[in-house]
Write a protein that holds these residues in place. Structure first.
Motif, short mmCIF file in Angstrom:
data_model
loop_
_atom_site.label_atom_id
_atom_site.label_comp_id
_atom_site.label_asym_id
_atom_site.label_seq_id
_atom_site.Cartn_x
_atom_site.Cartn_y
_atom_site.Cartn_z
N TRP A 116 -7.36 12.50 -5.22
CA TRP A 116 -6.77 11.23 -4.83
C TRP A 116 -5.37 11.43 -4.27
O TRP A 116 -4.97 10.79 -3.29
CB TRP A 116 -6.76 10.28 -6.03
CG TRP A 116 -6.49 8.86 -5.63
CD1 TRP A 116 -5.39 8.12 -5.94
CD2 TRP A 116 -7.31 8.03 -4.81
NE1 TRP A 116 -5.48 6.88 -5.38
CE2 TRP A 116 -6.65 6.80 -4.68
CE3 TRP A 116 -8.53 8.22 -4.19
CZ2 TRP A 116 -7.17 5.75 -3.95
CZ3 TRP A 116 -9.06 7.18 -3.45
CH2 TRP A 116 -8.38 5.96 -3.34
N TYR A 151 -4.32 2.84 3.09
CA TYR A 151 -4.24 2.97 1.64
C TYR A 151 -4.44 1.62 0.97
O TYR A 151 -5.00 1.51 -0.10
CB TYR A 151 -2.90 3.56 1.22
CG TYR A 151 -2.79 3.70 -0.27
CD1 TYR A 151 -3.39 4.77 -0.93
CD2 TYR A 151 -2.12 2.74 -1.03
CE1 TYR A 151 -3.32 4.88 -2.29
CE2 TYR A 151 -2.06 2.85 -2.40
CZ TYR A 151 -2.66 3.93 -3.03
OH TYR A 151 -2.62 4.03 -4.38
N ARG A 152 -3.98 0.56 1.65
CA ARG A 152 -4.01 -0.77 1.02
C ARG A 152 -5.27 -1.56 1.34
O ARG A 152 -5.31 -2.75 1.07
CB ARG A 152 -2.78 -1.55 1.45
CG ARG A 152 -1.54 -0.96 0.81
CD ARG A 152 -0.36 -1.80 1.05
NE ARG A 152 0.76 -1.31 0.26
CZ ARG A 152 1.98 -1.76 0.37
NH1 ARG A 152 2.24 -2.71 1.24
NH2 ARG A 152 2.94 -1.29 -0.38
N ILE A 175 3.13 4.43 -1.27
CA ILE A 175 2.47 5.45 -2.07
C ILE A 175 2.01 6.66 -1.27
O ILE A 175 2.18 7.79 -1.75
CB ILE A 175 1.33 4.80 -2.89
CG1 ILE A 175 1.96 4.03 -4.05
CG2 ILE A 175 0.37 5.85 -3.45
CD1 ILE A 175 1.04 3.21 -4.85
N ALA A 183 -0.16 5.80 -9.46
CA ALA A 183 -0.69 5.27 -8.20
C ALA A 183 -2.14 4.83 -8.37
O ALA A 183 -2.57 3.83 -7.80
CB ALA A 183 -0.58 6.33 -7.11
N MET A 184 -2.90 5.56 -9.19
CA MET A 184 -4.30 5.21 -9.37
C MET A 184 -4.46 3.91 -10.14
O MET A 184 -5.44 3.18 -9.95
CB MET A 184 -5.04 6.34 -10.11
CG MET A 184 -5.31 7.54 -9.24
SD MET A 184 -5.74 9.01 -10.18
CE MET A 184 -7.09 8.45 -11.15
N ASN A 207 -2.00 1.57 -10.25
CA ASN A 207 -1.02 0.62 -9.77
C ASN A 207 -1.66 -0.50 -8.95
O ASN A 207 -2.53 -0.27 -8.12
CB ASN A 207 -0.02 1.38 -8.90
CG ASN A 207 1.18 0.53 -8.57
OD1 ASN A 207 1.53 -0.38 -9.32
ND2 ASN A 207 1.81 0.82 -7.45
N MET A 208 -1.23 -1.75 -9.20
CA MET A 208 -1.64 -2.86 -8.35
C MET A 208 -0.46 -3.19 -7.44
O MET A 208 0.68 -3.21 -7.89
CB MET A 208 -2.00 -4.09 -9.17
CG MET A 208 -3.33 -3.95 -9.88
SD MET A 208 -4.11 -5.53 -10.18
CE MET A 208 -3.11 -6.19 -11.48
N VAL A 260 -2.53 -7.06 -2.96
CA VAL A 260 -2.77 -6.30 -1.74
C VAL A 260 -3.79 -5.20 -2.01
O VAL A 260 -4.83 -5.12 -1.37
CB VAL A 260 -1.44 -5.71 -1.21
CG1 VAL A 260 -1.70 -5.05 0.12
CG2 VAL A 260 -0.39 -6.79 -1.09
N THR A 261 -3.47 -4.35 -2.98
CA THR A 261 -4.49 -3.40 -3.46
C THR A 261 -4.50 -3.44 -4.97
O THR A 261 -3.46 -3.60 -5.60
CB THR A 261 -4.19 -1.92 -3.10
OG1 THR A 261 -2.81 -1.80 -2.89
CG2 THR A 261 -5.01 -1.45 -1.96
N ILE A 319 -7.26 2.29 -7.36
CA ILE A 319 -8.60 2.87 -7.33
C ILE A 319 -9.35 2.64 -8.63
O ILE A 319 -10.56 2.38 -8.63
CB ILE A 319 -8.54 4.38 -6.97
CG1 ILE A 319 -9.94 5.02 -6.93
CG2 ILE A 319 -7.69 5.17 -7.92
CD1 ILE A 319 -10.78 4.54 -5.79
N ASN A 372 -10.67 -0.73 -8.50
CA ASN A 372 -11.76 -0.77 -7.53
C ASN A 372 -13.06 -0.28 -8.16
O ASN A 372 -14.12 -0.88 -7.97
CB ASN A 372 -11.43 0.12 -6.33
CG ASN A 372 -10.27 -0.43 -5.51
OD1 ASN A 372 -9.47 0.32 -4.97
ND2 ASN A 372 -10.15 -1.75 -5.46
#
Lengths: 330, 346
Positions: free
Chosen positions: A82, A94-95, A294, B161-162, B164-165, B178-179, B182, B185
């Motif tokens: 990742w 990424y987003r 990120i 990061a994995m 993180n929202m 926004v994201t 992972i 997800n």
């Protein structure tokens, strides 16, 4: 006759295959029943069936083990994967709400940007400098001390060694407070000295090398003495070559320690001029809003992790040997 | 051709003379060494750099920590100003009463109690499986060791990061995501709902869960290395005997493997607890220097983190906190040793 032979075969089978223990009693029962019936054909058929299930069971269990192990391997590798793919994605990609498992477009400019944002070049040089100097100095001190403890006879040797071993029990955090005062008092704040000198002596490495030196027969030392060889020459020509693997392990662990140290440099340095790589890494991207770029951050992380992986690939044996005896990280 | 005549220049002769005096000096020096019986105490000379450094950076800190901890309200700056301090246990009571202290203790204990058993059990399971297979075993072993050769802060950032929202007002009316990260997800892919793991407004237990995942991931390599090493040195006869008796697999595991491995398991548990009580940089890796999600700094502070906050100002309290940490580690290690002496089979 054949039945008995088959029976023996069955028990042999049970001995050699580890997986199907529950089946074995069934096999015995079947064989005995068939023996009573004295129906040899039936018995042979039963045995065939039992052996077949045994084989199938073994295959299934091995397959399950592999599935489990490979699943674990994927979990272990996934963060690295990742990190790598995120580091080459654009921020927009990424987003995406449905993430891509492989980047559509590989964006290497993230690395350049990360390198500049976090001032990685400078931090990298600092870390290399601190790592190399402290490793060399630490090796010299460790070799001399281990030699004294392993080979030389003097009063108070064993008592001193006992005291040193006892200090290993105390957590390093306890020393930090006073060491902070001491280096402040010495005027070492914001220098490289402060990053190197306090950690030159590691009792554990002395212990490790002493054990190694002890395995070298004392007769060699005495013979060298008879020949008029000085201690230092003997140390250099005999002891060091013979304990080379341990020295390499120590070197790697020490370098990794410099590479990973965070707390102490954070306390005693305040500018990038003397900071080490981990400090720069964590502090350069701190943003509280969660709006961090990120991909760039991951590029920096990948650059910091790369040397460690290279060292690991080439020197795996020494690292694993050193670690299995130490249990310390950094 | 070499010009041999140059070797006879006055310079060279002088050098020879210099050599001779050097040899003379060396001989005199050797005689001097014999006279002072250098052999009897030369060990101390070899040890000198080590001892000097240890006295300054290990010996003095031990004494000084005790001294500072038992002087009421000790502060280096005040001491340099000539202020006297009274002997007392005020630092300890202040540290214990400090409102952050209990949280630090709870966090540290919780992380220890959760991560050590989980990582030890997983490592044991993985080692036994690794030991049972032939092909691929070495490759897998190498892969499993990878987390060890990492920078715990750097990889902590990857984990962050994995989980993180990215967005604003999580859980609120104007929620904008926004994201989701992972991990979320993956959870949504399997039909779950996303969880706020580490961002503003996240729950304590979500934070702890992330920490446990990361610490276990990080702790596995060392434990697998030790346990697998132990398994490979176990005498095969025990297993052969079990096969002859057709012992079920589970019993072989609990009655043979675990008892024979018990010294290694004890070692791994003890080092795990010691490391667990010193947990700090993995939390910084995920949550940053604030040691907590945005809006709730220091929520995940640990004993070591607590300690570092006092270092620059109130050394008396920092020392007291360090001694408390040491006492806890000492007691836990003693309990571990006591239990393992009763349970291990060697």
């Amino acid at each position: 006759m054949t039945e008995q032979f088959d029976n023996q075969n069955a028990s042999l089978e049970a001995e050699t295959t580890p997986v199907q223990e529950e089946i074995v009693p069934v096999a015995d029962e079947a064989v005995m029943e068939d023996a009573l019936d004295a129906d040899a054909v039936m018995a042979a058929r039963d045995l065939d069936r039992v052996r077949k299930t045994q084989r199938v069971m073994k295959i299934i269990s091995t397959a399950l083990i592999y599935v489990f192990l490979i699943f674990v391997a994927i979990v272990i590798i996934f963060p690295f994967y990742w990190m790598l793919i995120s580091s080459v994605k654009s921020l927009e990609e990424y987003r995406l709400s449905v993430p891509t498992l492989f980047p559509k477009r590989i964006l290497l400019s993230n690395y350049v940007e990360a390198f500049n944002t976090a001032n990685l070049g400078r931090l990298f040089l600092n870390t290399m400098y601190v790592g190399i100097v402290s490793t060399i100095a630490s090796l010299v001190i460790t070799v001399l001390s281990a030699f004294a403890f392993a080979r030389l006879e003097f009063k108070g040797r064993d008592a001193l060694f006992g005291v040193l071993l006892a200090t290993m029990m105390i957590p390093g955090e306890l020393f930090t407070i006073t060491n902070y005062q001491t280096v402040f008092y010495f005027g070492w704040m914001n220098t490289f000295t402060v990053l190197i000198v306090p950690f030159l002596v590691s009792v554990f490495y002395i212990y490790l090398l002493k054990q190694n030196f002890m395995q070298i027969p004392n007769e060699l030392y005495l013979a060298a003495k008879v020949d008029g060889t000085t201690d230092l020459k003997y140390l250099w020509k005999v002891m060091i070559p013979l304990s080379f693997p341990t020295l390499i392990s120590i070197t790697i662990l020490k370098m990794m320690g410099a590479w990973n140290s965070y707390v102490w440099p954070n306390l005693v340095t305040s500018s990038d001029e003397y900071r080490l790589i981990t400090n720069g890494l964590r502090n350069a991207f701190v943003e509280s809003t969660g709006d961090v770029n990120i991909p760039i951050q991951m590029a920096a992380v990948a650059m910091v992790s790369a040397p460690l992986f290279l060292v690991f690939i080439f020197l795996r044996k020494y690292i694993m040997k050193g670690v299995s005896r130490s249990g310390i990280k950094g | 051709m070499a010009d041999y005549s140059t070797t006879q220049t006055p310079e060279a002769i002088e050098k020879k003379g210099f050599r001779r005096t050097l040899d003379d000096w060396y001989e005199k020096f050797n005689k001097f060494l014999i006279k002072i019986k250098f052999d009897k105490w030369k060990g101390w000379v070899y040890l000198a750099p080590c001892i000097i450094l240890l006295l300054i950076f290990t010996g003095w800190p031990i004494l000084n920590t005790l001294r500072m901890a038992f002087l009421e309200g000790y502060d280096t700056m005040l001491e340099l100003g000539g202020e006297p301090f009274q002997f007392g246990i005020g630092n300890f009571t202040k540290v214990i009463q400090y409102r952050g202290f209990k949280d630090c203790l709870v966090n540290t204990m919780l992380l220890c109690v959760l991560t050590v058993p989980i990582s030890t059990f997983l490592a044991l399971l993985i080692s036994v499986c690794l030991n049972a297979i032939g092909p691929l075993s070495r490759t897998l072993q190498t892969i499993y060791f990878l987390p060890y050769v990492t920078n715990s802060i750097a990889i902590g950032m990857v984990f962050a990061a994995m989980f993180n929202m990215v967005g604003t007002a999580f859980g609120g009316e104007n929620e904008l995501i926004v994201t989701a990260g992972i991990i979320n997800n993956v959870i949504e892919f399997f039909g779950g709902t996303k969880i706020n793991w580490i961002n503003e407004g996240s729950s304590y237990w979500a934070n702890i869960f992330v920490m446990v995942v990361y610490i276990v991931w990080n702790a596995l390599p060392f434990k697998i290395l030790i346990l697998l090493g132990g398994l490979q040195s176990v005498n095969k006869q025990y297993y052969d005997a079990a096969k002859i008796d057709a012992t079920p697999k589970w019993r072989v595991f609990t009655r043979i493997t675990v008892p024979l491995l018990s010294p290694m398991i004890a070692y791994v548990v003890i080092t795990g607890f010691i490391g667990g009580f010193k947990e700090y940089s993995s939390i910084v890796g995920i949550f940053g220097d604030d040691m907590g999600p945005t809006g709730d700094p220091r929520r995940l502070n640990t004993m070591v983190g607590f300690n570092y906050r006092f270092i620059a100002e109130e050394q008396g309290r920092a020392s007291a906190a360090a001694l408390i940490l040491f006492a806890i580690i000492f007691v836990v290690t003693m309990i571990n040793l006591y239990v393992s002496k009763k349970k291990t089979h060697f």
